[in-house]
Design an enzyme around this catalytic site. Structure first.
Site, short mmCIF file in Angstrom:
data_model
loop_
_atom_site.label_atom_id
_atom_site.label_comp_id
_atom_site.label_asym_id
_atom_site.label_seq_id
_atom_site.Cartn_x
_atom_site.Cartn_y
_atom_site.Cartn_z
N LYS A 53 0.55 2.66 1.33
CA LYS A 53 1.70 2.35 2.29
C LYS A 53 2.62 3.87 2.29
O LYS A 53 2.82 4.07 3.50
CB LYS A 53 2.45 1.49 1.66
CG LYS A 53 2.18 -0.28 1.69
CD LYS A 53 2.38 -1.12 0.75
CE LYS A 53 1.26 -2.29 0.54
NZ LYS A 53 1.94 -3.42 -0.16
N GLN A 97 5.91 -4.00 -5.43
CA GLN A 97 4.03 -3.96 -5.63
C GLN A 97 3.81 -5.30 -5.67
O GLN A 97 4.93 -5.14 -7.24
CB GLN A 97 3.74 -3.30 -5.81
CG GLN A 97 2.43 -3.47 -5.55
CD GLN A 97 1.18 -3.47 -3.61
OE1 GLN A 97 2.32 -2.91 -3.47
NE2 GLN A 97 0.37 -3.72 -4.28
N ASP A 120 8.61 -7.28 3.23
CA ASP A 120 7.67 -7.84 3.07
C ASP A 120 7.67 -9.50 3.29
O ASP A 120 6.75 -10.41 3.09
CB ASP A 120 7.84 -8.29 1.30
CG ASP A 120 6.47 -7.31 1.03
OD1 ASP A 120 5.41 -7.00 1.68
OD2 ASP A 120 7.40 -6.44 -0.15
N1 GUN Z 1 0.49 -7.32 -2.91
C1 GUN Z 1 -0.62 -7.46 -2.60
N2 GUN Z 1 -0.31 -7.43 -0.77
C2 GUN Z 1 1.25 -6.92 -0.92
C3 GUN Z 1 2.33 -6.91 -0.18
O1 GUN Z 1 2.03 -7.06 1.21
N3 GUN Z 1 3.56 -7.07 -0.24
C4 GUN Z 1 3.04 -6.13 -1.80
N4 GUN Z 1 4.84 -5.95 -2.26
N5 GUN Z 1 2.71 -6.51 -2.94
C5 GUN Z 1 1.74 -7.17 -2.10
#
Ligand code: GUN
Length: 290
Positions: A53, A97, A120
């Site tokens: 990311k 995350q 998110d």
């Molecule tokens: N863990 C797995 N997928 C995601 C996501 O799209 N966002 C976040 N914050 N954590 C994740």
């Protein structure tokens, strides 16, 4: 005949190029889009996701505020970090995350990020807005899946979509998006309480696997020519690989001979999630600019 592979890498690159242009315009106006990326602990898979990311943000000319907290961080400490980020005008989006360590309540954390920065779409207010079709963020993975379906001209209206998995991140939001009038699909959600999964799966024009079980979806569960979307990112031990593991999806590779369309893992849904995340950051940064 083998399925057409839905190239999420290619589509996500196209979207990211467009985002890069938008980020440059914002910068000319004195706004550098910035996402705070918070990782608690050292889970190797989570670390690799946040690195991807952060790399994508940098490539799009955006900033990331990388915050790494030790595994022992308690909930109060994490909430204090989030409160600071909520107040920080330079930060347009906040991503914590998932999963967080077990001693921290994930729901409390998700509710602590102000909805305006909730890229998110995990906050209950964001989820409510999404369900009610009010303005706001769309959740990244479900949104990415819809973009892929659109790119390959897959008709969702009147189609029967069967989703395997009822997670807050994929299954639940995806039902709500697919039943919107503009997608107009009929949706079945299967989960661990489902009695005859194969019976349901075989009815699917669009089968979406989001359960986190490597190779769960077998060819005999797939209708000839169906669209199969594989959301799984599973690490399975593989000593022939230098890393000691390989990444595979929830769909058995043999499904390629039965499906009409299939998203590969890696290179299908995963890159789309990142592209949609960047899009959400741009969306909030643009608002910030007035
Ligand atoms: N863990 C797995 N997928 C995601 C996501 O799209 N966002 C976040 N914050 N954590 C994740």
């Amino acid at each position: 005949m083998a399925a057409i592979l839905m190239d999420g890498k290619k589509l996500s690159q196209k979207i990211r190029d467009d985002i890069k242009t938008k980020a440059a315009t914002l910068k000319e106006n004195g706004i550098t889009p910035c996402l705070a990326v918070v990782l608690v602990g050292e889970d190797p898979a989570s670390l690799s996701y946040v690195k991807s990311k952060e790399k994508a943000l940098a490539e799009a000319g955006m900033e990331s505020l990388d915050i790494r907290l030790p595994q022992e961080t308690n909930e109060k400490e994490l909430l204090a970090v989030i409160a600071d980020l909520n107040k920080n005008d330079k930060v347009h989006g906040i991503l914590v995350q998932s999963p967080v360590p077990k001693h921290i309540n994930e729901e409390t954390v998700n509710s602590a990020v102000v909805p305006e920065k909730d890229v998110d779409c995990f906050h209950p207010v964001s989820v409510g807005n999404m369900v009610l079709e009010r303005p706001g963020f769309l959740p990244c993975t479900p949104h990415g899946i819809l973009m892929l379906l659109n790119e390959y001209n897959i008709k969702t209206s009147g189609a029967h979509a069967v989703i395997a998995g009822r997670s807050n991140i994929v299954g639940k939001p995806l039902v709500n998006l697919l039943i919107r009038r503009n997608y107009n699909a009929t949706v079945t959600v299967c989960h661990t309480g489902t009695k005859d999964f194969q019976k349901h799966a075989l009815q699917a024009d669009i089968l979406i696997a989001a359960v986190g079980k490597p190779g769960l979806i077998k060819p005999e569960m797939v209708k000839e020519g169906a669209v199969v979307i594989d959301v799984g990112i599973n690490r399975v031990p593989d000593l022939s690989n230098q890393k000691g593991y390989r990444v595979c999806g929830d769909v058995d590779p043999a499904v390629e001979q039965k499906a009409g369309y299939l998203t590969p893992v890696p290179g299908g849904v995963g890159p789309m999630t990142i592209a949609m995340l960047l899009q959400n950051v741009i969306q909030t940064a643009q608002k910030h600019g007035g």
